[in-house]
Design a protein around this motif. Structure first.
Motif, mmCIF file in Angstrom:
data_model
loop_
_atom_site.group_PDB
_atom_site.id
_atom_site.type_symbol
_atom_site.label_atom_id
_atom_site.label_comp_id
_atom_site.label_asym_id
_atom_site.label_seq_id
_atom_site.Cartn_x
_atom_site.Cartn_y
_atom_site.Cartn_z
ATOM 1 N N ALA A 1 -40.320 71.983 36.842
ATOM 2 C CA ALA A 1 -39.977 70.571 36.760
ATOM 3 C C ALA A 1 -39.209 70.125 37.999
ATOM 4 N N LEU A 2 -38.337 70.990 38.489
ATOM 5 C CA LEU A 2 -37.580 70.675 39.695
ATOM 6 C C LEU A 2 -38.493 70.472 40.896
ATOM 7 N N TYR B 1 -40.264 66.904 40.383
ATOM 8 C CA TYR B 1 -39.507 65.662 40.305
ATOM 9 C C TYR B 1 -38.177 65.770 41.048
ATOM 10 N N THR C 1 -32.136 64.479 41.103
ATOM 11 C CA THR C 1 -31.265 63.520 40.440
ATOM 12 C C THR C 1 -31.784 63.110 39.067
ATOM 13 N N ALA C 2 -33.048 63.371 38.822
ATOM 14 C CA ALA C 2 -33.630 62.993 37.525
ATOM 15 C C ALA C 2 -33.069 63.821 36.389
ATOM 16 N N PHE C 3 -32.397 64.926 36.687
ATOM 17 C CA PHE C 3 -31.920 65.827 35.643
ATOM 18 C C PHE C 3 -30.473 65.555 35.250
ATOM 19 N N ASP D 1 -30.663 65.368 31.273
ATOM 20 C CA ASP D 1 -31.540 66.225 30.493
ATOM 21 C C ASP D 1 -31.804 67.522 31.241
ATOM 22 N N THR E 1 -37.450 64.819 32.982
ATOM 23 C CA THR E 1 -36.945 63.849 33.954
ATOM 24 C C THR E 1 -36.625 62.521 33.281
ATOM 25 N N ASP E 2 -35.884 61.699 34.003
ATOM 26 C CA ASP E 2 -35.584 60.360 33.496
ATOM 27 C C ASP E 2 -36.878 59.584 33.241
ATOM 28 N N GLU E 3 -37.844 59.767 34.113
ATOM 29 C CA GLU E 3 -39.115 59.074 33.968
ATOM 30 C C GLU E 3 -39.827 59.495 32.686
ATOM 31 N N GLN E 4 -39.844 60.791 32.428
ATOM 32 C CA GLN E 4 -40.482 61.283 31.200
ATOM 33 C C GLN E 4 -39.745 60.781 29.964
ATOM 34 N N GLN F 1 -43.961 71.029 31.919
ATOM 35 C CA GLN F 1 -42.995 71.954 31.332
ATOM 36 C C GLN F 1 -43.473 72.473 29.972
#
Length: 416
Positions: free
Chosen positions: A14-15, A18, A21-23, A26, A30-33, A305
């Motif tokens: 996932a890293l 994306y 900063t998205a993590f 969570d 990601t924030d998008e997901q 993921q």
């Protein structure tokens, strides 16, 4: 331990996909997901999922609890139930009175469900993760126009053997008929897979429409029952082979890897006569009551993921390119999952007369009604009855002759 490593691998994947900063909020998604699933408006709804047993990452041994994660992100509750064969699933659906939103049938059963108008078209606008499905696994022969399915897993059947009982690596299905393993053989408890083994040995087409072919296979399976008295199983095969009680089993290749983790004395082979190669896919049955929830669940199952977690948990080949191309996956280039130079055939839907014949023959095989031992017993009974009947006839004739003779003598006596 392996499942913990897999969890970490999914996070690393996932890293890579994306921004870091998205993590912030969570650990996995990601924030998008997160925003995508929150905005679907599924809060307070229910999705009924009907799937094979042992066929989703469930949170054990450090793995992702896929269902809990879906519920967390969507606010939608999942009712999750299992079946152990395509035929059981079909029987439940065709019987009516059920409401499933997602099912996971195999290729030939999908073909049948489409023919019988039992599936709904999928709105792929609601399954954006189709972009992760390799082109190799789109427009498959049972859904050539890509209307009803999203491929979930790919695999083959395999022959499993216990090295403590079997000295040399087998190369043929014929070992399942070897009388030295009587009482130590585990056989498929579903007709299509069981017949395919006999069909392979007889060099038949797995999709034959010749009734005589199916009868010959049934007789071969009846011969196996006489010789080795196999135990017919499905998911029970895991415990039975892992315990080391049995010498031979037939099941699906990915499941062999799971068994071998718990029993290193197990080996495998792809028999030279050929194996069944199969596709399992997500579908939405016509009894669905939450189609948007169903499509959201199907899409979630192919988040990179989640697809990785499922692949590592189930040990089947994933059609998801982010999994297949992930060199950190424990299954990457595994010869059990990605076999080379093996003979394969695929199942297709069969005509109704063949399906009925197959089911009838399978019932007779399992009940022993096709057993050659029964035939020999019946022949013996018929012979004994014929002999007894012959003796009775002879006695009756002899008695009739005797009575006739006595009557003549009496008549002559009366005359004089």
């Amino acid at each position: 331990m392996k499942k913990i490593i897999v969890f970490l691998l999914s996070a690393v994947l996932a890293l890579c996909l994306y921004p870091v900063t998205a993590f912030a909020d969570d650990e996995v998604f990601t924030d998008e997901q997160i925003a995508y699933y929150e905005n679907l408006g599924l809060q307070g709804t229910v999705v009924n999922v009907y799937n094979w047993g042992e066929y989703i990452s469930d949170g054990s041994e450090g793995s992702m609890d896929v269902i809990s994660e879906f519920e967390r992100l969507t606010g939608c509750k999942v009712n999750y139930t299992n079946y152990e064969s395509n035929e059981n699933m079909y029987s439940k659906l065709s019987g009516g009175g059920v409401s499933y939103d997602v099912i996971v049938p195999s290729d030939y059963m999908i073909d049948r469900l489409i023919d019988e108008d039992m599936l709904l078209p999928i709105d792929y606008e609601n399954v954006p993760n189709m972009k992760y499905i390799s082109d190799e696994f789109k427009n498959l022969y049972f859904d050539p126009d890509q209307i009803y399915t999203v491929c979930y897993n790919v695999g083959t059947t395999v022959l499993i053997y216990n090295k403590n009982y079997v000295d040399e690596t087998p190369d043929s299905w014929s070992i399942l008929w070897d009388e030295q393993y009587k009482g130590k053989v585990l056989m498929f408890n579903n007709s299509r897979d069981a017949f395919a083994i006999a069909q392979a040995l007889l060099s038949q087409d797995f999709n034959s429409t010749d009734e005589q072919d199916w009868t010959e296979c049934a007789n071969l399976l009846a011969e196996q029952k006489d010789k080795v008295n196999p135990v017919y199983v499905m998911d029970e095969v895991f415990n039975l082979m892992e315990s080391g009680e049995y010498a031979l089993a037939v099941y699906y290749a990915g499941d062999y890897l799971l068994m071998a983790e718990n029993n290193p004395d197990l080996g495998y082979c792809f028999p030279k006569e050929g194996v069944n190669a199969f596709y399992d896919a997500f579908c939405i049955p016509t009894c669905c009551s939450n189609k948007e929830g169903a499509e959201a669940f199907i899409n979630f199952m192919h988040e990179p993921q989640v697809a990785l977690e499922n692949s590592e948990y189930i040990y089947y080949r994933s059609p998801n390119i982010t999994v297949e191309e992930n060199e950190d996956s424990s299954l990457y280039a595994n010869p059990v999952i990605y076999p080379e130079n093996i003979e394969t055939q695929y199942f297709e839907n069969l005509p109704q007369n063949i399906i009925e014949l197959q089911n009838n023959l399978w019932t007779k095989v399992k009940s022993g009604k096709l057993s050659s031992e029964n035939e020999e017993r019946d022949v013996k009974i018929y012979t004994e009855c014929a002999v007894i009947g012959g003796v009775v006839v002879i006695i009756i004739i002899a008695k009739a002759i005797s009575n006739s003779k006595k009557k003549k003598e009496q008549d002559l006596s009366d005359l004089y």
